[in-house]
Design a protein around this motif. Structure first.
Motif, PDB file in Angstrom:
ATOM      1  N   ASN A 187      27.244  44.339  54.357  1.00  0.00           N
ATOM      2  CA  ASN A 187      28.367  44.563  53.402  1.00  0.00           C
ATOM      3  C   ASN A 187      28.434  44.027  52.215  1.00  0.00           C
ATOM      4  OD1 ASN A 187      29.668  46.360  55.925  1.00  0.00           O
ATOM      5  ND2 ASN A 187      30.033  44.231  56.486  1.00  0.00           N
ATOM      6  N   ILE A 188      28.575  44.675  51.085  1.00  0.00           N
ATOM      7  CA  ILE A 188      28.824  43.972  49.782  1.00  0.00           C
ATOM      8  C   ILE A 188      30.055  44.111  48.947  1.00  0.00           C
ATOM      9  CG2 ILE A 188      27.738  43.921  47.651  1.00  0.00           C
ATOM     10  CD1 ILE A 188      25.040  44.849  48.512  1.00  0.00           C
ATOM     11  N   LYS A 189      30.750  43.095  48.761  1.00  0.00           N
ATOM     12  CA  LYS A 189      32.000  43.053  48.147  1.00  0.00           C
ATOM     13  C   LYS A 189      31.768  42.564  46.531  1.00  0.00           C
ATOM     14  CE  LYS A 189      36.474  40.996  48.109  1.00  0.00           C
ATOM     15  NZ  LYS A 189      37.354  42.294  47.872  1.00  0.00           N
ATOM     16  N   TYR A 190      32.318  43.229  45.717  1.00  0.00           N
ATOM     17  CA  TYR A 190      32.087  42.755  44.313  1.00  0.00           C
ATOM     18  C   TYR A 190      33.260  42.303  43.772  1.00  0.00           C
ATOM     19  CZ  TYR A 190      27.985  45.963  44.536  1.00  0.00           C
ATOM     20  OH  TYR A 190      26.883  46.224  44.975  1.00  0.00           O
ATOM     21  N   GLY A 191      33.501  41.043  43.140  1.00  0.00           N
ATOM     22  CA  GLY A 191      34.433  40.549  42.761  1.00  0.00           C
ATOM     23  C   GLY A 191      34.377  39.215  42.249  1.00  0.00           C
ATOM     24  N   THR A 192      35.503  38.794  41.553  1.00  0.00           N
ATOM     25  CA  THR A 192      35.516  37.203  40.909  1.00  0.00           C
ATOM     26  C   THR A 192      36.124  36.419  41.970  1.00  0.00           C
ATOM     27  OG1 THR A 192      35.096  38.062  38.700  1.00  0.00           O
ATOM     28  CG2 THR A 192      35.985  35.904  38.936  1.00  0.00           C
ATOM     29  N   ILE A 193      35.527  35.284  42.104  1.00  0.00           N
ATOM     30  CA  ILE A 193      36.159  34.451  43.243  1.00  0.00           C
ATOM     31  C   ILE A 193      36.975  33.418  42.438  1.00  0.00           C
ATOM     32  CG2 ILE A 193      35.608  32.615  44.968  1.00  0.00           C
ATOM     33  CD1 ILE A 193      33.007  34.106  45.493  1.00  0.00           C
ATOM     34  N   VAL A 194      38.236  33.130  42.798  1.00  0.00           N
ATOM     35  CA  VAL A 194      39.012  32.184  42.029  1.00  0.00           C
ATOM     36  C   VAL A 194      39.115  30.835  43.032  1.00  0.00           C
ATOM     37  CG1 VAL A 194      40.114  33.777  40.522  1.00  0.00           C
ATOM     38  CG2 VAL A 194      41.241  33.470  42.914  1.00  0.00           C
ATOM     39  N   ASN A 195      39.234  30.874  44.247  1.00  0.00           N
ATOM     40  CA  ASN A 195      39.641  29.803  45.037  1.00  0.00           C
ATOM     41  C   ASN A 195      39.097  30.054  46.550  1.00  0.00           C
ATOM     42  OD1 ASN A 195      40.986  27.543  46.165  1.00  0.00           O
ATOM     43  ND2 ASN A 195      42.483  28.960  47.094  1.00  0.00           N
ATOM     44  N   ILE A 196      38.687  28.977  47.027  1.00  0.00           N
ATOM     45  CA  ILE A 196      38.086  29.131  48.732  1.00  0.00           C
ATOM     46  C   ILE A 196      39.269  28.178  49.397  1.00  0.00           C
ATOM     47  CG2 ILE A 196      36.296  28.706  50.240  1.00  0.00           C
ATOM     48  CD1 ILE A 196      34.288  28.636  47.877  1.00  0.00           C
TER      49      ILE A 196
ATOM     50  N   LEU B 131      39.456  26.358  52.636  1.00  0.00           N
ATOM     51  CA  LEU B 131      38.638  25.967  53.698  1.00  0.00           C
ATOM     52  C   LEU B 131      39.492  25.681  54.959  1.00  0.00           C
ATOM     53  CD1 LEU B 131      36.733  23.343  51.853  1.00  0.00           C
ATOM     54  CD2 LEU B 131      35.983  25.629  52.541  1.00  0.00           C
ATOM     55  N   GLN B 132      40.908  25.642  54.834  1.00  0.00           N
ATOM     56  CA  GLN B 132      41.758  25.271  55.883  1.00  0.00           C
ATOM     57  C   GLN B 132      42.158  26.679  56.668  1.00  0.00           C
ATOM     58  OE1 GLN B 132      42.726  22.089  56.760  1.00  0.00           O
ATOM     59  NE2 GLN B 132      41.336  21.520  54.918  1.00  0.00           N
ATOM     60  N   ASN B 133      42.144  27.695  56.096  1.00  0.00           N
ATOM     61  CA  ASN B 133      42.462  28.975  56.658  1.00  0.00           C
ATOM     62  C   ASN B 133      41.366  29.985  56.579  1.00  0.00           C
ATOM     63  OD1 ASN B 133      45.449  28.408  57.260  1.00  0.00           O
ATOM     64  ND2 ASN B 133      45.496  28.127  54.938  1.00  0.00           N
ATOM     65  N   ASN B 134      40.045  29.523  56.270  1.00  0.00           N
ATOM     66  CA  ASN B 134      38.752  30.241  56.040  1.00  0.00           C
ATOM     67  C   ASN B 134      39.119  31.666  55.240  1.00  0.00           C
ATOM     68  OD1 ASN B 134      38.147  28.437  58.155  1.00  0.00           O
ATOM     69  ND2 ASN B 134      37.299  29.825  59.448  1.00  0.00           N
ATOM     70  N   LEU B 135      39.574  31.515  54.143  1.00  0.00           N
ATOM     71  CA  LEU B 135      39.843  32.552  53.366  1.00  0.00           C
ATOM     72  C   LEU B 135      39.125  32.445  52.045  1.00  0.00           C
ATOM     73  CD1 LEU B 135      43.586  33.483  54.014  1.00  0.00           C
ATOM     74  CD2 LEU B 135      41.776  34.766  54.503  1.00  0.00           C
ATOM     75  N   VAL B 136      38.842  33.420  51.125  1.00  0.00           N
ATOM     76  CA  VAL B 136      38.026  33.430  49.950  1.00  0.00           C
ATOM     77  C   VAL B 136      39.312  34.222  49.309  1.00  0.00           C
ATOM     78  CG1 VAL B 136      36.325  34.107  48.471  1.00  0.00           C
ATOM     79  CG2 VAL B 136      35.645  33.329  50.807  1.00  0.00           C
ATOM     80  N   HIS B 137      39.460  33.785  48.080  1.00  0.00           N
ATOM     81  CA  HIS B 137      40.654  34.369  47.344  1.00  0.00           C
ATOM     82  C   HIS B 137      39.793  35.048  45.971  1.00  0.00           C
ATOM     83  CE1 HIS B 137      44.248  33.133  49.427  1.00  0.00           C
ATOM     84  NE2 HIS B 137      43.701  32.053  49.835  1.00  0.00           N
ATOM     85  N   PHE B 138      40.471  36.157  45.454  1.00  0.00           N
ATOM     86  CA  PHE B 138      39.481  36.862  44.551  1.00  0.00           C
ATOM     87  C   PHE B 138      40.647  37.100  43.160  1.00  0.00           C
ATOM     88  CE2 PHE B 138      36.989  37.777  47.816  1.00  0.00           C
ATOM     89  CZ  PHE B 138      35.663  38.118  47.683  1.00  0.00           C
TER      90      PHE B 138
ATOM     91  N   ASP C 101      41.504  39.611  41.632  1.00  0.00           N
ATOM     92  CA  ASP C 101      42.414  40.739  41.869  1.00  0.00           C
ATOM     93  C   ASP C 101      43.539  40.675  42.948  1.00  0.00           C
ATOM     94  OD1 ASP C 101      41.054  40.987  44.210  1.00  0.00           O
ATOM     95  OD2 ASP C 101      40.233  42.916  43.714  1.00  0.00           O
ATOM     96  N   GLY C 102      43.541  39.464  43.619  1.00  0.00           N
ATOM     97  CA  GLY C 102      44.598  39.174  44.478  1.00  0.00           C
ATOM     98  C   GLY C 102      44.197  39.463  46.134  1.00  0.00           C
ATOM     99  N   SER C 103      43.099  40.049  46.166  1.00  0.00           N
ATOM    100  CA  SER C 103      42.479  40.237  47.520  1.00  0.00           C
ATOM    101  C   SER C 103      41.797  38.956  48.208  1.00  0.00           C
ATOM    102  CB  SER C 103      41.468  41.339  47.518  1.00  0.00           C
ATOM    103  OG  SER C 103      40.443  40.823  46.803  1.00  0.00           O
ATOM    104  N   THR C 104      41.802  39.011  49.447  1.00  0.00           N
ATOM    105  CA  THR C 104      41.303  38.064  50.330  1.00  0.00           C
ATOM    106  C   THR C 104      40.110  38.435  51.062  1.00  0.00           C
ATOM    107  OG1 THR C 104      43.054  38.061  51.700  1.00  0.00           O
ATOM    108  CG2 THR C 104      43.339  36.677  49.991  1.00  0.00           C
TER     109      THR C 104
END
Length: 354
Positions: free
Chosen positions: A70-79, A81-88, A90-93
């Motif tokens: 799977n490929i997701k395109y986007g600009t990452i703004v934050n990782i 590490l506590q909740n295992n989430l990558v924030h983009f 555009d507001g998506s995770t």
């Protein structure tokens, strides 16, 4: 299904995909690659793109076309590490069970006033395109100043001198001799090539500030139609913002298995990782090979293997299209042979990955 996420489709990310797909990835693991662009960029060739001697297409390699990728395109703004989430942006995770951070590097300006605003870069494909437009639109006899005489600065200066021989090119270096990390024989060879080809080397430089079309070396004003910065790198901003232990260069301290201490599910790859060698494509690929070994063991519930020190085969640099220099097995090589070797390795990489 376990969610395995790779942030960044650089040299290390591509090598991991190559090793895991199509058959090595366990059936209970799904893999997602995150990148801003729909292709892998050959960063080692950005100097030639900026100089106008190769096309944009030449530095692009398609990502693998695999049903399990799977490929997701986007600009990452934050990782997170506590909740295992990558924030983009555009507001998506994106959630993950195992994560590899390979987000590359950015220019480091060493707190020189005006440098971020008034210089061009070759750190990303977008920046290299902008640099190309500027350099190749300069009027005849324009002045180009390149700050930093490491491998990137040397290759850009030499390529540009062949692409635009009408330009005045100044290469600024803090040391007494360019390429100080290389044996003196290679430094002298490259320095001689520049003298013979009309590139001015400004040694023992100290850039104190930059203004529009002005560079200040030891506070002496030097007019420049364009200024390109190749004087150092630092990890991407997302990595710099991570609340983890880092070395003095801002790279993440890792365990011998390349994961963050006390978190065996997060690995750091390439320019963002604190390793014994200077960042390079070759080092990122070597690290990627080892991370794949570790992950395959951990996914099987086994202890990861003991890893050996990553061995680098050498480094090659170009001086235009006909000459080059390098170190192979710590042996210096110069001239046409070095250039042919670099061209051959690039062809093999594109052919194998494409």
């Amino acid at each position: 299904m376990k969610k395995f996420v790779i942030l960044g489709g650089g040299y290390g990310g591509m090598r991991m995909l190559q090793r895991l797909l199509p058959n090595a990835l366990p059936n209970d693991v799904e893999i997602t690659l995150v990148d801003r662009a729909p292709y892998h960029s050959l960063k080692t060739e950005f100097y030639a793109l900026a100089a106008g001697t190769i096309s944009d297409q030449h530095v692009r390699v398609s990502f693998p076309d695999e049903p399990r990728l799977n490929i997701k395109y986007g600009t990452i703004v934050n990782i997170d590490l506590q909740n295992n989430l990558v924030h983009f942006e555009d507001g998506s995770t994106l959630s993950y069970d195992d994560l590899v951070i390979g987000l590359g590097c950015e220019d480091k300006y060493h707190n020189v006033p005006g440098a971020p605003e008034h210089t061009y870069s070759i750190q990303s494909i977008d920046q290299s395109r902008a640099t190309y437009q500027t350099l190749n639109n300069l009027p005849p006899h324009g002045v180009v100043s390149i700050v930093g005489a490491g491998l990137s600065g040397v290759e850009l200066a030499s390529e540009l001198s062949e692409s635009r021989p009408d330009l005045t090119i100044k290469l600024f270096d803090r040391g007494a001799l360019i390429l100080s990390a290389f044996p003196e024989r290679l430094s002298n060879y490259v320095q001689k090539w520049f003298v013979e080809n009309g590139v001015e080397i400004v040694s023992k430089a100290n850039i104190t500030r930059v203004e529009e079309n002005k560079l200040y070396n030891h506070d002496e004003e030097i007019y420049s139609d364009a200024i390109v910065w190749t004087a150092g790198i630092q990890p991407s901003k997302v990595v710099r913002n991570l609340d983890v232990e880092k070395d003095p260069q801002g790279r993440v301290i890792l365990t011998p298995h390349h994961n963050i201490p006390n978190n065996e599910h997060v690995y750091v790859l390439g320019d963002c990782a604190s390793l014994p060698h200077a960042p390079s494509a070759q080092l990122a690929e070597g690290q990627a090979e080892q991370i794949v070994q570790v992950l395959l063991s951990r996914w099987k519930g086994e202890q990861p293997p003991e890893l050996s020190t990553i061995k680098l085969k050498g480094v090659l640099g170009s001086l235009g299209k006909k000459h080059g220099f390098g170190l192979l097995a710590e042996r210096p090589i110069t001239g046409r042979v070095a250039r042919l070797l670099k061209s051959g390795l690039l062809w093999m990489y594109k052919h194998h990955n494409g």
